[in-house]
Design a protein around this motif. Structure first.
Motif, PDB file in Angstrom:
ATOM      1  N   LYS A 272    -105.480  21.334 -61.845  1.00 20.99           N
ATOM      2  CA  LYS A 272    -106.829  21.308 -61.175  1.00 20.99           C
ATOM      3  C   LYS A 272    -107.044  20.949 -59.695  1.00 20.99           C
ATOM      4  O   LYS A 272    -106.333  20.033 -59.366  1.00 20.99           O
ATOM      5  N   PRO A 273    -107.991  21.506 -59.090  1.00 18.00           N
ATOM      6  CA  PRO A 273    -107.990  21.135 -57.588  1.00 18.00           C
ATOM      7  C   PRO A 273    -108.653  19.731 -57.591  1.00 18.00           C
ATOM      8  O   PRO A 273    -109.517  19.179 -58.536  1.00 18.00           O
ATOM      9  N   VAL A 274    -108.251  18.962 -56.430  1.00 19.68           N
ATOM     10  CA  VAL A 274    -108.723  17.743 -56.285  1.00 19.68           C
ATOM     11  C   VAL A 274    -110.250  18.053 -55.494  1.00 19.68           C
ATOM     12  O   VAL A 274    -110.401  18.444 -54.379  1.00 19.68           O
ATOM     13  N   LEU A 275    -111.136  17.434 -56.210  1.00 17.08           N
ATOM     14  CA  LEU A 275    -112.502  17.404 -55.788  1.00 17.08           C
ATOM     15  C   LEU A 275    -113.009  16.111 -55.036  1.00 17.08           C
ATOM     16  O   LEU A 275    -112.713  15.171 -55.647  1.00 17.08           O
TER      17      LEU A 275
END
Length: 275
Positions: A272-275
């Protein structure tokens, strides 16, 4: 996407009107061979037949293909496979050449590894028989042809009754596709029409063909007219259209399955991307 490479096996292993006759039934298919080479042979079986025929060992060359696909980010390739074997008998007598060249084509995986087409070219300026003698020998071996012209003798077998590779009215002509060239056509290009840039599997190139079952396997000898003239060049083609087409269709499904699996694996391993 296809990729072609060639290796030397020797380095690895030591008349004008059509004359129509009744179609030959599938049960007779086994009698059709070219110098002992029959359709359906594996590469190993075909090589054995070539060696029995006496081809020069150093002339044996194998062309191998592989298929490429992408998961949207990374490129992948299948294992390569035997696409074509070329070999010849070659010799000179008093400066004159005598050759017997074979091009053998094999179906691709996953239903591959079977001989689906043969092209043979005999060039003899040493001691050729006459065209008439060559023609008589061919007819004696294979029996009554399906179609005959002054220059071509064509047999159709394996249940089909149409030449699905040529639109000529008399059914003469066996163009063999070769995937190795820049503008080469596949067997699917030869058999099916196109619509919107894609193969239309409901339409065939040859008129009046409505099903792949209509397509005959074929053998054709091409001998120049002039019965008393020396047969300095004779060619022959033999092809299994249905099995080649079915193998190519299975390949399309197989490679698409590999592509989808690669996409799923890439997506499944993504963080998952780091947001």
């Amino acid at each position: 996407m296809l990729q072609l490479k060639t290796v030397t096996l020797a380095a690895i292993v030591s008349a004008t009107a059509c004359c129509l006759a009744p179609l030959t039934h599938a049960a007779d298919a086994g009698k059709f061979d070219i110098a002992g080479i029959t359709l359906g042979m594996s590469p190993e079986e075909a090589l054995k037949a070539l060696r029995v025929h006496g081809v020069n060992e150093q002339s044996i060359n194998e062309s191998r293909l592989s298929f490429g696909y992408s998961d949207g980010l990374n490129n992948h390739r299948t294992e390569d496979f035997t696409h074509m074997i070329v070999a010849h008998v070659d010799g000179f007598v008093d400066g004159k050449r005598r050759t017997d060249t074979f091009n053998l084509f094999f179906s691709p995986p996953p239903k591959g590894g079977k001989l689906v087409a043969v092209r043979r070219t005999i060039e003899n300026r040493v001691d050729p028989v006459t065209n008439g003698q060559f023609r008589a020998a061919v007819l004696e071996k294979y029996g009554a042809p399906t179609v005959q012209t002054p220059a071509n003798i064509n047999w159709q077998f394996d249940g089909g009754n149409r030449n699905c590779l040529n639109t000529s009215p008399n059914g003469i002509g066996i163009p063999i596709p070769d995937a190795g060239g820049r503008n080469a056509k596949s067997i699917l290009d030869m058999v099916y029409a196109r619509k919107g840039g894609q193969h239309d599997f409901s339409r065939f190139q040859t008129p009046r063909v409505v099903s792949l079952d209509d397509c005959a396997s074929m053998l054709q000898y091409n001998i120049s007219p002039g019965e008393a003239k020396p047969a300095t060049r004779v060619s022959a083609e033999m092809i299994d259209v249905k099995n080649w087409v079915n193998a190519e269709l299975a390949t399309k499904t197989w490679v698409e399955g590999l592509r989808q699996k690669a996409v799923e694996q890439r997506e499944g391993s993504s963080n998952k991307p780091v947001l």
